[in-house]
Write an enzyme that holds these catalytic residues in place. Sequence first.
Site, PDB file in Angstrom:
ATOM      1  CB  SER A 182      19.834 -53.874   7.806  1.00 39.15           C
ATOM      2  OG  SER A 182      19.831 -52.556   8.287  1.00 39.15           O
ATOM      3  CG  ASP A 391      26.931 -52.933  11.531  1.00 36.32           C
ATOM      4  OD1 ASP A 391      26.785 -51.704  11.704  1.00 36.32           O
ATOM      5  OD2 ASP A 391      25.966 -53.698  11.383  1.00 36.32           O
ATOM      6  CG  HIS A 416      24.805 -52.139   8.247  1.00 35.98           C
ATOM      7  ND1 HIS A 416      24.268 -52.759   9.353  1.00 35.98           N
ATOM      8  CD2 HIS A 416      23.745 -51.785   7.466  1.00 35.98           C
ATOM      9  CE1 HIS A 416      22.939 -52.766   9.264  1.00 35.98           C
ATOM     10  NE2 HIS A 416      22.610 -52.188   8.131  1.00 35.98           N
TER      11      HIS A 416
END
Length: 536
Positions: A182, A391, A416
Amino acid sequence: MALLLEEIIRSVETFLKLKTSTQKPYVDPTLDPVLLVPGIAGSILNAVDHDTGKEERVWVRIFGADHEFRTKMWSRFDPTTGKTITLDANTSIVVPQDRAGLLAIDVLDPDLMVGRESVFYFHEMIVEMLGWGFEEGKTLFGFGFDFRQSNRLQEIMELFADKLEAVYKASGEKKINVISHSMGGLLVKCFMSLHTDIFEKYVQNWIAIAAPFRGAPGYITSTLLNGMSFVNGWEQNFFVSKWSMHQLLIECPSIYELMCCPYFKWELPPVLELWREKESDDGAGTSGVVLESCRSLESLEVFTKSLSDNKADYNGESIDLPFNWKIMEWANETKRVLHSAKLPPKVKFYNIYGTNLETPHSVCYGNEKMPVKDLTNLRYFQPTYICVDGDGTVPVESAMADGLEAIARVGVPGEHRGILNDHRVFRMLKQWLNVGEPDPFYNPINDYVILPTTFEMEEHHENGLEVASVKESWDITSDDNNSDGAAASSVSSISVSRPGDDQNPRAEARATLTVHSQNDGRQHVELNAVSVSVDA
């Protein structure tokens, strides 16, 4: 009640498994070191009292979380340094360094038993890699950081440089494999842009997972206007409130750096839509409801007006927390740094991104029956989203647009944070990190992985007949979906026979191959085969 008991039992079983999983089967000293870098909210943060020296975990904790969070974590941005500073002048925020930095990014609330999986971060990946032969402090390390801060804050850049050097020395001067998740991908890219020589000296491979290279526009828009929840389900009742989180994030440079990238040409530009009540231009005093659409730069005016009177009560003092234009200016410079980043020639880059989930792209507030009359009330509206593939947090379009020369870009159906636990991701990591034997089921040119799922074989020998049957299946994942989004199946069959002689018995075999194309971009392949041989 039975369901609750089942959940408790399952959570306790998971906890017991955690206790035994630290006994790794072996250590492989030939492995190159790995450094794990988390994303936003992915590091344990402790508050240190300047008078007593006492450390207290303030992120993540479930019980008593909201009060300690507001007291110790709320902060204000200092434009002269680019740092966001805790409001409590007697407190500093630090990241625990235990277990070579892995403690801070493993289980974010180590004290939690029931519902523990809700605060997992890199936990499953750490357990998996220890099983491959990695060793904490020798070949496996973590880099936690204060996620409130800018991804290019000089203090964090210096800490990351020190970490790379420490990992390099601890592993016997082996070059490092960096795995980011991320927003950690933005931190790594900022460092690579600002300190290319250091990055090239210590790093051999960088694997980015679910990185919002061009922002997470829908998710961040609603976060700045409405706040966010880090955990889902019943745990929210004991956790930091969405409002408390909102007040923190308004002063976080990292959040502004995740806004829609102005340098990127989106296939469909993200917008902020508002149903507004407007008076007509005919002078009759009549009004109607219209849908306004604002592009990324136009939406900044909406942020400014909607948060103009936003305040927080801190120890009895009212603090103004409007949309912060100083942070916006700082974030724009960060995006320029990211945009100019180049991959050093000796470093290989890989990109894994999540697919097949409805992901916020544009945000809409109000509707025809309940329009937005006052922008300062916007934070009380429930947003609705225009979604694209991604996601659930980062759109595919953003995650794929790394702007670098990648060895592979692979889309994996998944959520995610959940993508960090995906067995397909583990298969790819083993291949790219050169763990064990080469994986014959991975195709680096076409970026797909074949995953054997079942294998069954039976043999029978009776009355001169030998019968053998085989059943095998695979999952094949790639970034190619069906064009119409619908699942489809196909069946093929084949038969072969061999005449007998003095040396070899007569035999016949038949096989059926069934391919089920899934909506998530996978293909499930089943093979059923039977062979019969007759003694000569």
